[in-house]
Every structure is written in C-alpha cells, then in structure tokens.
Design an enzyme around this catalytic site. Sequence first.
Site, short mmCIF file in Angstrom:
data_model
loop_
_atom_site.label_atom_id
_atom_site.label_comp_id
_atom_site.label_asym_id
_atom_site.label_seq_id
_atom_site.Cartn_x
_atom_site.Cartn_y
_atom_site.Cartn_z
N GLN A 13 46.55 50.88 -25.48
CA GLN A 13 46.09 52.22 -25.11
C GLN A 13 45.92 53.14 -26.33
OE1 GLN A 13 48.79 54.72 -23.02
NE2 GLN A 13 47.18 55.95 -22.10
N ASP A 53 50.82 37.59 -33.87
CA ASP A 53 51.97 37.66 -32.98
C ASP A 53 53.12 38.29 -33.78
OD1 ASP A 53 54.13 37.31 -31.37
OD2 ASP A 53 54.06 35.11 -31.33
N TYR A 143 62.50 49.43 -21.05
CA TYR A 143 61.59 50.09 -21.99
C TYR A 143 62.33 51.19 -22.75
CZ TYR A 143 57.54 53.06 -23.27
OH TYR A 143 56.60 53.82 -23.93
N LYS A 147 63.35 51.69 -26.69
CA LYS A 147 62.93 52.86 -27.48
C LYS A 147 64.13 53.48 -28.21
CE LYS A 147 58.57 52.67 -26.76
NZ LYS A 147 57.76 52.11 -27.86
#
Length: 322
Positions: A13, A53, A143, A147
């Site tokens: 994104q 990768d 997630y 972070k």
Amino acid sequence: MAPRVLVTGSAGQIGAELVPHLRSLYGKDNVVAAIHTSPGGPSLRDGPLLTLDTGNQAAVVAALKEYKVDTVYHLAALLSATGEKNPQLAWTVNMDGLRNVLEASRTNGVSQVFWPSSIGAFGPDAPRANAPQNAPLTPTTMYGVTKVAGELLCNYYHAKYGLDVRCLRYPGLISSVTPPGGGTTDYAVEIFYGAIRTGSYTCFLREDTVLPMMYMPDALKATVQVMEAPASKVPRHLGYNLAAFSFSAGMLASELAKLVPGFRVTYAPDSRQKIADSWPQSIDDTEARRDWGWEPDYDLPGMVADMLAKLTTRLRPEGKTV
Ligand code: SER
C-alpha cells in the site's frame, strides 16, 4: 548527492506510491524497488526492480551490495487483520524481516533506515483520545506486538550501533492508487470503490468507530520529511506519533454522500471491530511537529474530494461506465 535507496514491500500500500515519489525526488535509477509475492504495478517498472525475500538475510546483503544502497525503506510486512488470521506468519514476516534488514544495513555501510510503525502499537492501556507519545504500549494484536518490538529493535540498533533508524507511527492510510490488503482501516478505502461502482457499501466496522487516519500524500510527505531532516532534529528512534485527522465510519459516509447523492452504507461489524476498539481514536503528534516540523495538508473534506476525483478518473475512463 542523491541517496541510493532500496524500498522493500514496494508492491504494498505505501511502497506502490513511495517508490514513484522517491524516484521523482532522487532519480529513477537511484531507487530500487524490491517486491516479493505480489508483482506490483507498472509504475515500479520504470527503474530498478528486484524480487527479494527479506526473510533471507544473505539475499538482503546481496541486494545492498549490488545496488550500492545507502538508504533503506523497509516496508515489507503483514497488516493487522491478516496478522490475526496467522499470528505466527505475522511474527516471522514482520520481525525476522526487520532484524535481517537492520543487521544487513549496519554491516554493509547503510547510513539510514526507515521503518513504519503504526497506531496498532497502542492497546487498551493507552488513552483513547489524543494518545500521547509516551502512552503505555500494550497491543492486543500480533501486528501491534511486532510494531512495539520493532520500535524497540530500531531504537536498539541506534543506541548500540549508531544506525540512523527513523520510524513513524502511521495512522490508517487512505490511497487512491493501491488498495490496502488485510488491515483494519481498509474500510476507509473500500468505501470509495463502493460509492463509485455501486453507490453502496457494507462497512465491516460499526458506524460510530472513530480511528486516526491520513491521506497518502501526507504520509509520503511525512516520510520524506523525517528522513531528510538533520539528525539533530530527529532525536527519537522509537516511532514518532503522527496524525492528520480522525473520523468515524459514519462521518466518512456522510462526507461521501455529499458528493455522491444517494450513497447508502450499511454496517455489519466483523472480527476487525475488536481490533479497531483496541486502538486510540486520536493521536497527539506534538513531538513530530516540534522536532522536525510535521504538519499535514489534508483534512477530511479535502481528502474525500481529492480521493473521489482521482479514483473516479481511474475507475471510469472517459466514455466508459464501471
Ligand atoms: N492500517 C493498518 C491496519 O489496519 C494500521 O496500521 O492494519
């Protein structure tokens, strides 16, 4: 002299827009786009492109050497909702990738690394309104765990090895170019596709769900700004809080309905509601404003008007209906 840049997660994104933006600033040949499982759009193909990768440290080292990279934007990661479906994979992709990039960078002469943190770093112990820079970070998603751990790792690499890692806690990002994949804030992009294509949308969050959001041009601006600021202006190597505006799903729907008459939204909250409810509704970004002069350009009406115009042009080429 222009930096020699590697962007991981280029098909994602942020990467899909950051790569063309950095190429316009630093020259096409100076920005290497790295992709992995997704091929990415044509805009990645007008400069160096490689498959990488980031789970393979030797491959990261080889890429840094081959392209004489001095600056890395490490964006390859899984988002929150995908991460909750496969927490083990989220840990592996998000943490192993970051560690490999930091280690490869410090041992191969890279001078600067950018890494995206998120509002997902916050959890229920942070104030929901104006979450401050130093709020307790107790995320309830994998997630978010990656972070928080990632911010600590970035800070460690700076303290231990002097690697200049810079890091922003992005709000939910809204882009007219690349749809997000697997995030909790994705509804705020999908809703535009619904408005243009069918005049309706079923939202996976409750109408009163308020989250911090940002239009992609502001996210690109913040990213370049924090990276180009002199080191003395960026004392923080944990993530900087970053804000533009907050809105509820219902507020976004009303704003869109002003421009798309008859637009109908229904609400069918799913498992992503729980994730959204664990995040703050707004963020205090005083430190980013004070340290390196952060200021967003877009508010909610400005974002909606621009996003709708851009997406309408893209989805409805002249003379055709979607
Ligand atoms: N947009 C992200 C997500 O929803 C938050 O950083 O997962």
